[in-house]
Design an enzyme around this catalytic site. Structure first.
Site, PDB file in Angstrom:
ATOM      1  CE  LYS A 132      -3.412   2.575   3.157  1.00 53.03           C
ATOM      2  NZ  LYS A 132      -3.618   2.273   4.180  1.00 53.03           N
ATOM      3  CE  LYS A 153      -6.539   0.694   1.261  1.00 47.20           C
ATOM      4  NZ  LYS A 153      -6.860   0.054   3.061  1.00 47.20           N
TER       5      LYS A 153
END
EC number: 4.1.2.4
Length: 262
Positions: free
Chosen positions: A162, A198
């Protein structure tokens, strides 16, 4: 054309050299399908210090019903059961999320990245749960460091990497995202293991979400166009996605207060 047919066409959209930039203005029918895909990949998040039970319940309801019922009916996608990817809260609020969603709890544990040994220890502590490693790319300094951090975390056992928490000065930006997804592609080629991605922070418009989805399709292919391998960390994004779908169905924009809060 029904949106169910449109979703099936996503795998056949031609990719050109400038596809990511040209996708800023896709055909309207295809845009509706991409927006539905974006809604399914959003992680609704609340990390406010003054969160309440009501806030968490509202977020969970929105995650289960991301698109207004009349829009779902008009688009012909009721049978797909579209929901958001996940609800993300502080650990102290997880019990309230379980109660609201009537499920067994979360299956992903986010951690801030450290050196290889630390991430590996966290991998062991997470057990069977999916582990999302936050790189805080705004603090990495260079693109080379972003690539190295991505590789280290994947080698240590991260299931997702992420960009950021959304609280840093620099969050999800396309150049950093491109470096990270190419690291994922290289890691997959070498190991055969698929790691999710992400981007989080600063993604507020439906158009931006479509660009991120387009990049995933170009760089990693259709397999990464699912909530299993791609998430968008941007709660405020869902409102704009829903407004654009409203415009697609009714030919005009609705006021913000006509949609449930996310």
């Amino acid at each position: 054309m029904a949106a169910t047919d449109l979703l099936g066409k996503l795998a056949n959209i031609p990719v050109t050299q400038n596809a990511t930039l040209s996708f800023l203005n896709p055909p309207v029918t295809l845009q509706a399908a991409w927006l539905l895909k974006a809604a399914a990949c959003i992680d609704l998040t609340t990390l406010a210090g003054d969160d309440t039970v009501v806030n968490v319940q509202r977020l969970c309801y929105k995650a289960k019903n991301p698109i207004r019922a009349d829009l779902v009916e008009a688009l012909g996608v009721k049978q797909l059961g579209i929901t958001c990817g996940a609800v993300c809260v502080y650990p102290s609020r997880v019990g309230e999320v379980k109660q609201s969603l009537k499920e067994c709890g979360g299956s992903a544990i986010p951690i801030a990245s450290g050196i290889y040994e630390e991430v590996q220890q966290m991998r062991e502590a997470c057990g069977e749960a999916h582990m999302k490693t936050i790189l805080a790319t705004g603090e990495c300094g260079t693109m080379a460091n972003v690539y190295k951090a991505s590789m280290v975390c994947m080698m240590a056992g991260a299931d997702f990497i992420k960009t950021s928490t959304g609280k840093e000065g620099v969050n999800a930006i396309l150049p950093v995202g491109l470096v990270m997804v190419r690291a994922i592609r290289e890691y997959y080629k070498r190991t055969g293991y698929k790691v999710g991605f992400k981007p989080a922070g600063g993604i507020r418009s439906a158009k931006e979400a479509c660009v991120w989805l387009s990049m995933m399709k170009e760089e990693l292919g259709d397999e990464w166009l699912t909530p299993k391998l791609f998430r968008l960390g941007a709660s405020s994004l869902l409102l704009d996605v829903e407004r654009q779908l409203y415009h697609y169905v009714y030919g005009r924009y609705a006021a913000t207060h006509e949609f449930a809060m996310s």
